[in-house]
Design a protein around this motif. Structure first.
Motif, mmCIF file in Angstrom:
data_model
loop_
_atom_site.group_PDB
_atom_site.id
_atom_site.type_symbol
_atom_site.label_atom_id
_atom_site.label_comp_id
_atom_site.label_asym_id
_atom_site.label_seq_id
_atom_site.Cartn_x
_atom_site.Cartn_y
_atom_site.Cartn_z
ATOM 1 N N LEU A 57 0.897 -1.171 0.138
ATOM 2 C CA LEU A 57 0.114 -0.027 -0.038
ATOM 3 C C LEU A 57 1.038 1.276 0.009
ATOM 4 O O LEU A 57 1.677 1.157 0.834
ATOM 5 C CB LEU A 57 -0.839 0.070 1.350
ATOM 6 N N ALA A 58 0.630 2.210 -0.938
ATOM 7 C CA ALA A 58 1.483 3.376 -0.953
ATOM 8 C C ALA A 58 0.928 4.262 0.259
ATOM 9 O O ALA A 58 -0.327 4.454 0.702
ATOM 10 C CB ALA A 58 1.069 4.300 -2.315
ATOM 11 N N PRO A 59 2.004 5.053 0.840
ATOM 12 C CA PRO A 59 1.555 5.722 2.112
ATOM 13 C C PRO A 59 1.045 6.887 1.696
ATOM 14 O O PRO A 59 1.564 8.174 1.717
ATOM 15 C CB PRO A 59 2.726 5.812 2.747
ATOM 16 N N MET A 60 -0.179 7.029 1.141
ATOM 17 C CA MET A 60 -0.868 8.174 0.784
ATOM 18 C C MET A 60 -1.382 9.224 1.771
ATOM 19 O O MET A 60 -1.644 8.719 2.831
ATOM 20 C CB MET A 60 -2.189 7.694 0.046
ATOM 21 N N THR A 95 6.455 7.943 -13.625
ATOM 22 C CA THR A 95 5.835 8.923 -13.847
ATOM 23 C C THR A 95 4.311 8.882 -13.815
ATOM 24 O O THR A 95 3.470 9.801 -13.711
ATOM 25 C CB THR A 95 6.320 9.913 -14.935
ATOM 26 N N GLU A 96 3.843 7.472 -14.155
ATOM 27 C CA GLU A 96 2.446 7.006 -14.270
ATOM 28 C C GLU A 96 1.690 7.217 -12.762
ATOM 29 O O GLU A 96 0.582 7.207 -12.890
ATOM 30 C CB GLU A 96 2.087 5.827 -14.698
ATOM 31 N N ALA A 97 2.612 7.303 -11.720
ATOM 32 C CA ALA A 97 1.952 7.420 -10.407
ATOM 33 C C ALA A 97 1.165 8.606 -10.026
ATOM 34 O O ALA A 97 1.463 9.751 -10.645
ATOM 35 C CB ALA A 97 3.159 7.083 -9.632
ATOM 36 N N GLY A 98 0.340 8.535 -9.263
ATOM 37 C CA GLY A 98 -0.296 9.669 -8.796
ATOM 38 C C GLY A 98 0.275 10.140 -7.705
ATOM 39 O O GLY A 98 1.311 9.738 -7.109
ATOM 40 N N GLY A 99 0.058 11.588 -7.370
ATOM 41 C CA GLY A 99 0.923 12.339 -6.557
ATOM 42 C C GLY A 99 1.978 12.789 -7.114
ATOM 43 O O GLY A 99 2.378 12.736 -8.152
ATOM 44 N N HIS A 100 3.252 13.024 -6.219
ATOM 45 C CA HIS A 100 4.205 13.508 -6.580
ATOM 46 C C HIS A 100 5.151 12.431 -7.243
ATOM 47 O O HIS A 100 5.267 11.210 -6.720
ATOM 48 C CB HIS A 100 5.110 14.158 -5.425
ATOM 49 N N GLY A 101 6.160 12.827 -8.201
ATOM 50 C CA GLY A 101 6.877 11.844 -8.797
ATOM 51 C C GLY A 101 7.838 12.799 -9.866
ATOM 52 O O GLY A 101 7.703 13.991 -10.049
ATOM 53 N N SER A 144 10.086 -7.235 -7.556
ATOM 54 C CA SER A 144 9.830 -8.317 -6.628
ATOM 55 C C SER A 144 8.263 -8.185 -5.898
ATOM 56 O O SER A 144 7.903 -9.051 -5.148
ATOM 57 C CB SER A 144 10.599 -8.520 -5.446
ATOM 58 N N GLY A 145 7.905 -6.975 -6.612
ATOM 59 C CA GLY A 145 6.434 -6.627 -6.067
ATOM 60 C C GLY A 145 5.934 -5.494 -6.603
ATOM 61 O O GLY A 145 6.767 -4.870 -7.481
ATOM 62 N N VAL A 146 4.623 -4.793 -6.112
ATOM 63 C CA VAL A 146 4.406 -3.778 -6.428
ATOM 64 C C VAL A 146 3.725 -2.866 -5.447
ATOM 65 O O VAL A 146 3.180 -3.312 -4.611
ATOM 66 C CB VAL A 146 2.970 -3.717 -7.494
ATOM 67 N N LEU A 147 3.834 -1.345 -5.535
ATOM 68 C CA LEU A 147 3.197 -0.325 -4.599
ATOM 69 C C LEU A 147 2.042 0.078 -5.567
ATOM 70 O O LEU A 147 2.285 0.833 -6.304
ATOM 71 C CB LEU A 147 4.346 0.437 -4.065
ATOM 72 N N LEU A 148 0.996 0.186 -4.753
ATOM 73 C CA LEU A 148 -0.272 0.764 -5.438
ATOM 74 C C LEU A 148 -1.063 1.842 -4.335
ATOM 75 O O LEU A 148 -0.798 1.545 -3.283
ATOM 76 C CB LEU A 148 -1.440 -0.361 -5.339
ATOM 77 N N GLY A 149 -1.259 2.933 -4.988
ATOM 78 C CA GLY A 149 -1.774 4.075 -4.398
ATOM 79 C C GLY A 149 -3.198 4.053 -4.951
ATOM 80 O O GLY A 149 -4.070 4.011 -4.169
ATOM 81 N N THR A 150 -3.490 4.591 -6.154
ATOM 82 C CA THR A 150 -4.811 4.783 -6.612
ATOM 83 C C THR A 150 -5.987 3.746 -6.588
ATOM 84 O O THR A 150 -6.857 3.856 -6.163
ATOM 85 C CB THR A 150 -4.672 5.346 -8.098
ATOM 86 N N ARG A 151 -5.336 2.526 -6.760
ATOM 87 C CA ARG A 151 -6.147 1.438 -6.852
ATOM 88 C C ARG A 151 -6.965 1.257 -5.240
ATOM 89 O O ARG A 151 -7.808 0.954 -4.925
ATOM 90 C CB ARG A 151 -5.554 -0.070 -7.033
ATOM 91 N N PHE A 152 -5.961 1.384 -4.138
ATOM 92 C CA PHE A 152 -6.277 1.258 -2.836
ATOM 93 C C PHE A 152 -6.901 2.845 -2.464
ATOM 94 O O PHE A 152 -7.935 2.482 -1.293
ATOM 95 C CB PHE A 152 -5.179 1.303 -2.084
#
Length: 347
Positions: free
Chosen positions: A19-22, A141-147, A190-198
């Motif tokens: 889970l991304a620490p939104m 860059t596709e990530a939400g928030g800052h990047g 080795s895995g994924v970090l998700l923000g928008t989906r959560f």
């Protein structure tokens, strides 16, 4: 079903889904739901609001599942006492993003927590490795928030090559389902970090209207830039910009950023009022380019399980529950499918 990777072994989790620490959105309720489902919930410490952090970490005191706490590095550096509050909650890891982790790393490691560092290019990755990071998050860059500007599909293999197997690399940006997890594993993650989906989950602390807008958005409905940072009078250091859903406020100021800066006092007042009123025609819904893949507000546990199951089915050449039958990207002559199937389980 589960996929074993160096990440799951390091963090002691069932599924390689983080889970991304939104900021504010990833509160204790969402962290608990993700971690108990076998993923790794990371509390959104964000800029560092002491009262919120104390309240939310207190709610995690009785949780036995592994979890983490994330901060904006350059902001935490101004209030390092907040790290003491976070470490007192006994997280399995602290995640730092956007800034040099070195001044904070020793305290984190001395407390027995893993250090997770989010990076946007190779120079940042080297800086994180020099600080003894245990996990690298390669954020596209596709990530939400800052990047920043590098795409996920470009950045992930570059960081995987740089890490050279020394630490697990996690992919972030534009990922919302099992296809994304499977694809990133093919690139070496080795895995994924998700923000928008959560964000579009039942346990997320975001406004219901914001969640509804994420589900209604289509591909191409986001924009990366500095409009929302200017509008809230909180401009970030280069090279970081913010990605949000396109709304009336964005349409008004895209291409007119200099004029916005010249009128920032009035615009900022308008923005604060809109945010307080829940008016998302002006206030930002922070979301990434994966919005086109998100159509419902699910329990977080279902999101974790569904992503993990879809990814394993794809990696094993089976039928995806969402998109029908796919030819496996791993099927070929010479047992390539069997070889990869063993590698994802750490055999």
């Amino acid at each position: 079903m589960s996929i074993t990777t160096p990440l799951t072994q390091l963090l002691g989790i069932k599924h390689p889904v983080l889970l991304a620490p939104m900021d504010v959105v990833a509160g204790s309720r969402l962290v608990t739901a993700v971690s108990r489902a076998g993923g790794f919930g990371i509390l959104g410490g964000g800029y560092g609001e002491r009262e919120w952090l104390e309240r939310e970490t207190a709610k995690l005191a009785s949780m036995s599942a592994p979890f983490g706490i994330g901060f904006i590095t350059w902001s935490l550096a101004k209030r390092p006492e907040l790290l003491d509050i976070a470490l007192a909650a006994k997280p399995s890891a602290i995640m730092l993003s956007f800034g040099d982790p070195a001044p904070l790393a020793s305290k984190i490691k001395s407390a027995g927590a893993r250090l997770i560092c989010q990076v946007q290019d190779e120079a940042m990755a080297r800086q994180a490795l020099d600080a003894d990071a245990d996990v690298l998050i390669a954020q596209g860059t596709e990530a939400g928030g800052h990047g920043a500007s590098r795409t996920t599909v470009d950045l992930v293999p570059a960081i995987v090559d740089l890490a050279a197997g020394h630490v697990p690399v996690v992919a972030a940006g534009g990922i919302a389902d099992g296809r994304g997890l499977a694809a990133m594993m093919m690139l070496g993650a080795s895995g994924v970090l998700l923000g928008t989906r959560f964000y579009a989950s039942q346990e997320a602390d975001g406004a219901e209207e914001a969640k509804r807008r994420i589900c209604a958005a289509t591909s191409g409905s986001t924009v990366r830039g500095i409009i929302f940072d200017l509008s809230r009078n909180n401009v970030w250091p280069a090279p970081f910009t913010g990605r949000c859903l396109v709304n009336d406020h964005a349409r008004r100021w895209i291409g007119r950023e200099i004029e916005l800066m010249q009128n920032v006092a009035a615009v900022a007042a308008e923005y604060v009022a809109a945010k307080a009123a829940g008016n998302f025609d002006v206030a930002a819904v922070i979301a990434g380019e994966a919005v086109g893949l998100i159509h419902d507000i699910q329990p977080a546990a279902e999101i974790v399980e569904r992503i993990a199951t879809e990814a394993e089915q794809l990696l094993e050449g089976k039928r995806s529950s969402v998109v029908g039958a796919f030819p496996s990207p791993l099927v070929g002559e010479g047992g390539a499918q069997r070889q990869m199937r063993g590698s994802i389980r750490g055999e």
